[in-house]
Design a protein around this motif. Structure first.
Motif, short mmCIF file in Angstrom:
data_model
loop_
_atom_site.label_atom_id
_atom_site.label_comp_id
_atom_site.label_asym_id
_atom_site.label_seq_id
_atom_site.Cartn_x
_atom_site.Cartn_y
_atom_site.Cartn_z
N GLU A 224 -5.32 -10.83 -17.45
CA GLU A 224 -5.11 -10.85 -16.01
C GLU A 224 -4.60 -9.51 -15.47
OE1 GLU A 224 -3.60 -13.10 -18.08
OE2 GLU A 224 -5.25 -14.54 -17.89
N GLY A 225 -4.21 -8.61 -16.36
CA GLY A 225 -3.67 -7.34 -15.90
C GLY A 225 -2.35 -7.50 -15.18
N SER A 226 -1.53 -8.44 -15.62
CA SER A 226 -0.26 -8.72 -14.95
C SER A 226 0.84 -7.74 -15.34
CB SER A 226 0.19 -10.15 -15.26
OG SER A 226 0.39 -10.32 -16.66
N GLN A 227 0.67 -7.01 -16.43
CA GLN A 227 1.69 -6.10 -16.92
C GLN A 227 1.31 -4.64 -16.64
OE1 GLN A 227 2.79 -8.92 -20.79
NE2 GLN A 227 2.03 -6.87 -21.12
N ARG A 292 -6.12 -7.56 -6.16
CA ARG A 292 -4.69 -7.32 -5.97
C ARG A 292 -4.41 -5.82 -5.80
NH1 ARG A 292 -3.52 -8.41 -10.60
NH2 ARG A 292 -2.78 -6.44 -11.45
N PRO A 293 -3.55 -5.42 -4.85
CA PRO A 293 -3.23 -3.99 -4.68
C PRO A 293 -2.59 -3.42 -5.94
CG PRO A 293 -2.52 -5.24 -2.77
CD PRO A 293 -2.89 -6.26 -3.82
N VAL A 294 -3.07 -2.25 -6.35
CA VAL A 294 -2.53 -1.61 -7.54
C VAL A 294 -2.25 -0.14 -7.25
CG1 VAL A 294 -3.70 -3.16 -9.15
CG2 VAL A 294 -4.85 -1.06 -8.40
N ALA A 295 -1.42 0.45 -8.10
CA ALA A 295 -1.08 1.86 -8.00
C ALA A 295 -1.37 2.52 -9.34
CB ALA A 295 0.39 2.04 -7.62
N VAL A 296 -1.77 3.78 -9.28
CA VAL A 296 -2.17 4.52 -10.48
C VAL A 296 -1.48 5.87 -10.50
CG1 VAL A 296 -4.12 5.50 -11.76
CG2 VAL A 296 -4.45 3.43 -10.40
N LEU A 313 -1.08 2.30 -14.94
CA LEU A 313 -1.67 1.37 -13.98
C LEU A 313 -0.72 0.20 -13.80
CD1 LEU A 313 -4.12 0.40 -12.29
CD2 LEU A 313 -5.02 -0.62 -14.38
N THR A 314 -0.38 -0.12 -12.54
CA THR A 314 0.60 -1.16 -12.29
C THR A 314 0.35 -1.79 -10.93
OG1 THR A 314 2.99 -1.64 -12.34
CG2 THR A 314 2.29 0.34 -11.16
N SER A 315 1.05 -2.87 -10.63
CA SER A 315 0.98 -3.49 -9.31
C SER A 315 1.54 -2.54 -8.27
CB SER A 315 1.76 -4.80 -9.30
OG SER A 315 1.20 -5.73 -10.20
N ALA A 316 1.03 -2.62 -7.06
CA ALA A 316 1.44 -1.70 -6.00
C ALA A 316 2.92 -1.81 -5.66
CB ALA A 316 0.60 -1.93 -4.76
N ASP A 317 3.52 -2.95 -5.98
CA ASP A 317 4.93 -3.15 -5.66
C ASP A 317 5.86 -2.71 -6.78
OD1 ASP A 317 4.30 -5.08 -7.48
OD2 ASP A 317 5.06 -6.78 -6.31
N ARG A 318 5.33 -1.87 -7.73
CA ARG A 318 6.13 -1.41 -8.85
C ARG A 318 6.21 0.12 -8.90
NH1 ARG A 318 6.61 -4.17 -13.49
NH2 ARG A 318 8.15 -2.53 -13.86
N LEU A 322 5.56 3.47 -12.00
CA LEU A 322 4.85 4.74 -11.93
C LEU A 322 5.77 5.89 -12.35
CD1 LEU A 322 2.68 4.76 -8.67
CD2 LEU A 322 2.02 4.17 -11.00
N ALA A 323 7.00 5.87 -11.85
CA ALA A 323 7.95 6.92 -12.20
C ALA A 323 8.23 6.93 -13.70
CB ALA A 323 9.25 6.74 -11.41
N ARG A 324 8.31 5.76 -14.30
CA ARG A 324 8.55 5.68 -15.74
C ARG A 324 7.35 6.20 -16.53
NH1 ARG A 324 9.12 -0.21 -16.16
NH2 ARG A 324 9.17 0.14 -18.41
N ALA A 325 6.15 5.88 -16.06
CA ALA A 325 4.96 6.41 -16.73
C ALA A 325 4.94 7.94 -16.68
CB ALA A 325 3.70 5.85 -16.08
#
Length: 341
Positions: A224-227, A292-296, A313-318, A322-325
């Motif tokens: 599902e790409g939930s993580q 679902r909105p995502v951020a890269v 790659l993560t959910s847009a609300d995370r 992104l900063a941790r990546a």
């Protein structure tokens, strides 16, 4: 070398599902590849990459690669070994058809043929593929055994047919074997770079002997790409990008991300690290399957004749993810003669 990589979707759900994430796991580029265990190319026993579970007896003249999990020949011929979890067999078995592979440029001759595997099963497809003005004879074998699922890709330039003959390749494919895999820590220790800061992410596994998959949830397989997912992968061999071309290259690489639709670059930052150029992009879009909105985030470290790419790659609300990546990306150091720098 043509694109040897497994189907796209490796990035998306931790298990290959669709056709090749070129930029990531062919450069991770066209790329999305830990030197193999030492041993003579004519050894009677299968040769395995360090901490790897998939191996074979390579054809005469082919030696363990120091750039990816597999073997190379001075002529440009290669054998690339990709390990996947056991459940990947059900995901990809039946998807490797002449029609599906035609979209990648691989022209299959005939159909698939059963391939004997000790303690398991497999099949192989044969054909040709063109790249960089050359024609390659190509074999793609999908196999499974007690330790998991594997993808074996063999590519021999037309000009090297006498140095790496078809009969030798066929004989090598019939020696494919599995063994118990090394620990994730052992796999990481064999990578051609170090990661100084995992930034709270959990390492799941290595891919192709030189790419590293990280996540921040409990699932090793996440359809599902939930993580949140982070992949670190270097280029294959020499892949120098000209000075001033880093931004165009990075944007083109990000554009190959099939898991995200309507992807828009929202931020770009260029910096240097010693003699290396670092190009970081951030973007937003929608998950190609769920909407679902995502951020890269994508950071590429251009160093010498190659590069290392880090994609998150993560959910847009995370935004924190992104900063941790990007912390992971900032901590990457390539190895030189066994040392990191």
């Amino acid at each position: 070398m043509t694109d040897p990589h497994p189907p796209r979707g490796l990035l998306a759900r931790f298990v290959p599902r669709r056709a090749g994430l070129r930029a990531l796991l062919a450069g991770l580029a066209s790329a999305l590849l830990a030197s193999a265990a030492p041993g003579p190319a004519h050894a009677a026993e299968p040769v395995f990459p360090p901490a790897g579970s998939l191996g074979l007896v390579p054809p005469p003249g082919m030696t363990p690669s120091e750039k990816f999990a597999g073997f190379e020949h001075r002529s440009g011929a290669s054998i690339i070994l990709v390990e996947m979890p056991p459940e990947a067999w059900a995901q990809i078995n039946g998807r490797f058809t002449p029609e599906a592979l035609a979209a990648t440029g691989f022209r299959v001759k005939g159909g698939s043929e059963a391939l004997p595997v000790a303690g398991g099963e497999g099949f192989v497809l044969r054909g040709t593929q063109g790249a960089n003005g050359l024609t390659y004879a190509k074999w793609v074998a999908v196999v499974r055994g007690g330790a998991g699922t594997g993808l074996v890709t063999v590519q021999v330039p037309e000009s090297a047919a006498e140095q790496v003959p078809e009969a030798a390749v066929e004989a090598a494919l019939r020696t494919v074997a599995f063994r118990a895999p090394g620990s994730v820590a052992d796999q990481i220790a064999a990578l051609p770079y170090t990661v100084g800061d995992m930034a709270g992410f959990r390492p799941v596994r290595t891919l192709m002997g030189n790419a590293l998959l990280l996540t921040d949830g409990p699932k090793d397989v996440d359809p599902e790409g939930s993580q949140t997912m982070v992949i670190v992968a270097p280029s294959l061999g020499r892949a120098a990008v000209g000075a001033g071309q880093e931004s165009a290259f990075a944007r083109k690489a990000l554009g190959t991300l099939r898991e995200v639709k309507d992807l828009t670059v929202t931020d770009e930052e260029r910096s240097t690290r010693g003699d290396a150029v670092v190009l970081r992009l951030r973007g937003s879009g929608a998950d190609a399957r769920s909407g679902r909105p995502v951020a890269v985030t994508q950071t590429i470290l251009f160093e010498g004749p190659g590069y290392v790419r880090v994609l998150g790659l993560t959910s847009a609300d995370r935004p924190d993810a992104l900063a941790r990546a990007e912390r992971v990306a900032a901590s990457i150091a390539t190895r030189r003669n066994g040392d990191a720098r």
